[in-house]
Design a protein around this motif. Structure first.
Motif, short mmCIF file in Angstrom:
data_model
loop_
_atom_site.label_atom_id
_atom_site.label_comp_id
_atom_site.label_asym_id
_atom_site.label_seq_id
_atom_site.Cartn_x
_atom_site.Cartn_y
_atom_site.Cartn_z
N SER A 1 0.94 -1.31 0.05
CA SER A 1 -0.18 0.22 0.04
C SER A 1 0.83 1.07 -0.03
CB SER A 1 -0.93 0.06 1.25
OG SER A 1 -1.85 -0.96 1.32
N VAL A 2 0.45 2.21 -0.63
CA VAL A 2 1.18 3.56 -0.85
C VAL A 2 0.03 4.54 -1.07
CG1 VAL A 2 2.95 4.57 -2.25
CG2 VAL A 2 3.23 2.51 -2.13
N GLY A 3 0.01 5.22 -0.07
CA GLY A 3 -1.22 6.43 0.03
C GLY A 3 -2.47 5.81 -0.55
N GLU A 4 -3.15 6.37 -1.60
CA GLU A 4 -4.47 5.65 -2.00
C GLU A 4 -4.32 4.53 -2.76
OE1 GLU A 4 -3.37 9.15 -4.76
OE2 GLU A 4 -3.42 9.03 -2.62
N TYR A 5 -3.06 4.06 -3.22
CA TYR A 5 -2.74 2.84 -4.12
C TYR A 5 -2.47 1.58 -3.42
CZ TYR A 5 -2.43 6.62 -7.75
OH TYR A 5 -2.47 7.51 -8.53
N SER A 6 -2.91 0.67 -3.78
CA SER A 6 -2.63 -0.54 -3.41
C SER A 6 -2.33 -1.60 -4.29
CB SER A 6 -3.89 -1.26 -2.52
OG SER A 6 -4.01 -0.63 -1.55
N LEU A 7 -1.28 -2.25 -4.50
CA LEU A 7 -0.59 -3.34 -5.40
C LEU A 7 -1.00 -4.55 -4.74
CD1 LEU A 7 2.97 -1.69 -6.42
CD2 LEU A 7 0.93 -2.07 -7.78
N TYR A 8 -1.24 -5.31 -5.84
CA TYR A 8 -1.71 -6.75 -5.38
C TYR A 8 -1.00 -7.74 -6.26
CZ TYR A 8 -5.54 -4.50 -2.76
OH TYR A 8 -5.99 -3.58 -1.84
N TYR A 9 -0.56 -8.76 -5.57
CA TYR A 9 0.17 -9.89 -6.36
C TYR A 9 -0.77 -11.09 -6.04
CZ TYR A 9 4.04 -12.77 -8.14
OH TYR A 9 4.78 -13.70 -8.81
N ASP A 10 -1.24 -11.88 -6.96
CA ASP A 10 -2.00 -12.92 -6.76
C ASP A 10 -1.28 -14.40 -7.00
OD1 ASP A 10 -2.26 -13.55 -9.62
OD2 ASP A 10 -4.13 -12.28 -9.63
N TYR A 11 -2.04 -15.45 -6.67
CA TYR A 11 -1.47 -16.72 -6.96
C TYR A 11 -1.13 -17.06 -8.54
CZ TYR A 11 -2.12 -17.39 -2.16
OH TYR A 11 -2.20 -17.27 -0.58
N ASP A 12 -1.70 -16.29 -9.22
CA ASP A 12 -1.67 -16.55 -10.72
C ASP A 12 -0.49 -15.65 -11.36
OD1 ASP A 12 -3.67 -18.33 -11.02
OD2 ASP A 12 -5.10 -16.80 -11.10
N GLU A 13 0.25 -14.91 -10.45
CA GLU A 13 1.57 -14.14 -10.64
C GLU A 13 0.92 -12.87 -11.47
OE1 GLU A 13 4.54 -16.49 -12.40
OE2 GLU A 13 4.76 -17.71 -10.46
N ASN A 14 -0.19 -12.36 -11.30
CA ASN A 14 -0.58 -11.35 -11.86
C ASN A 14 -0.50 -9.88 -10.80
OD1 ASN A 14 -1.66 -12.43 -14.36
ND2 ASN A 14 -3.25 -13.01 -13.16
N ILE A 15 -0.25 -8.81 -11.43
CA ILE A 15 -0.28 -7.62 -10.53
C ILE A 15 -1.47 -6.77 -10.85
CG2 ILE A 15 1.10 -5.40 -10.08
CD1 ILE A 15 3.69 -7.04 -10.63
N SER A 16 -1.91 -6.21 -9.83
CA SER A 16 -3.24 -5.33 -10.07
C SER A 16 -2.99 -4.39 -9.06
CB SER A 16 -4.65 -6.03 -9.62
OG SER A 16 -4.49 -6.81 -8.53
N LEU A 17 -3.47 -3.10 -9.61
CA LEU A 17 -3.63 -1.92 -8.92
C LEU A 17 -4.81 -1.36 -8.53
CD1 LEU A 17 -1.57 0.54 -7.90
CD2 LEU A 17 -2.13 1.46 -10.09
N GLU A 18 -5.01 -1.18 -7.21
CA GLU A 18 -6.51 -0.44 -6.85
C GLU A 18 -6.13 0.76 -6.31
OE1 GLU A 18 -9.85 -2.36 -3.98
OE2 GLU A 18 -8.00 -1.89 -2.92
N LEU A 19 -7.24 1.51 -6.80
CA LEU A 19 -7.11 3.08 -6.52
C LEU A 19 -8.34 3.34 -5.46
CD1 LEU A 19 -6.06 5.94 -6.55
CD2 LEU A 19 -7.29 6.30 -8.76
#
Length: 91
Positions: free
Chosen positions: A60-78
């Motif tokens: 988590s960085v400020g209003e951003y969250s980076l997620y790494y899932d079990y399928d090795e994808n990276i998603s960004l949540e604002l």
């Protein structure tokens, strides 16, 4: 709002080779620079449904969250609500 990011582009932007090293790189950078990079990475992507049960790691960085899932994808949540709170107080 959640978007799926290009993993290779994320790693090359921050100069790392994996998600574990990404957190270290982010912690050594100015928060405003990190937010700029994350905003730029997500600017040309579509919204993505993220099943939070599949999350292996997160940053988590400020209003951003980076997620790494079990399928090795990276998603960004604002977190739009947090962003509106911050900008709303400035006006």
């Amino acid at each position: 709002m959640t978007t799926l990011l290009n993993k290779t582009l994320v790693f090359s932007t921050f100069g790392v080779s994996d998600f574990d090293a990404l957190e270290g790189a982010i912690n050594t950078m100015a928060p405003s620079m990190v937010e700029y990079y994350l905003s730029d990475l997500s600017s040309n992507t579509d919204e993505f449904y993220l099943n939070k049960r599949n999350i292996e790691k997160s940053i988590s960085v400020g209003e951003y969250s980076l997620y790494y899932d079990y399928d090795e994808n990276i998603s960004l949540e604002l977190d739009i609500e947090l962003l509106e709170e911050i900008t709303g107080s400035l006006w």
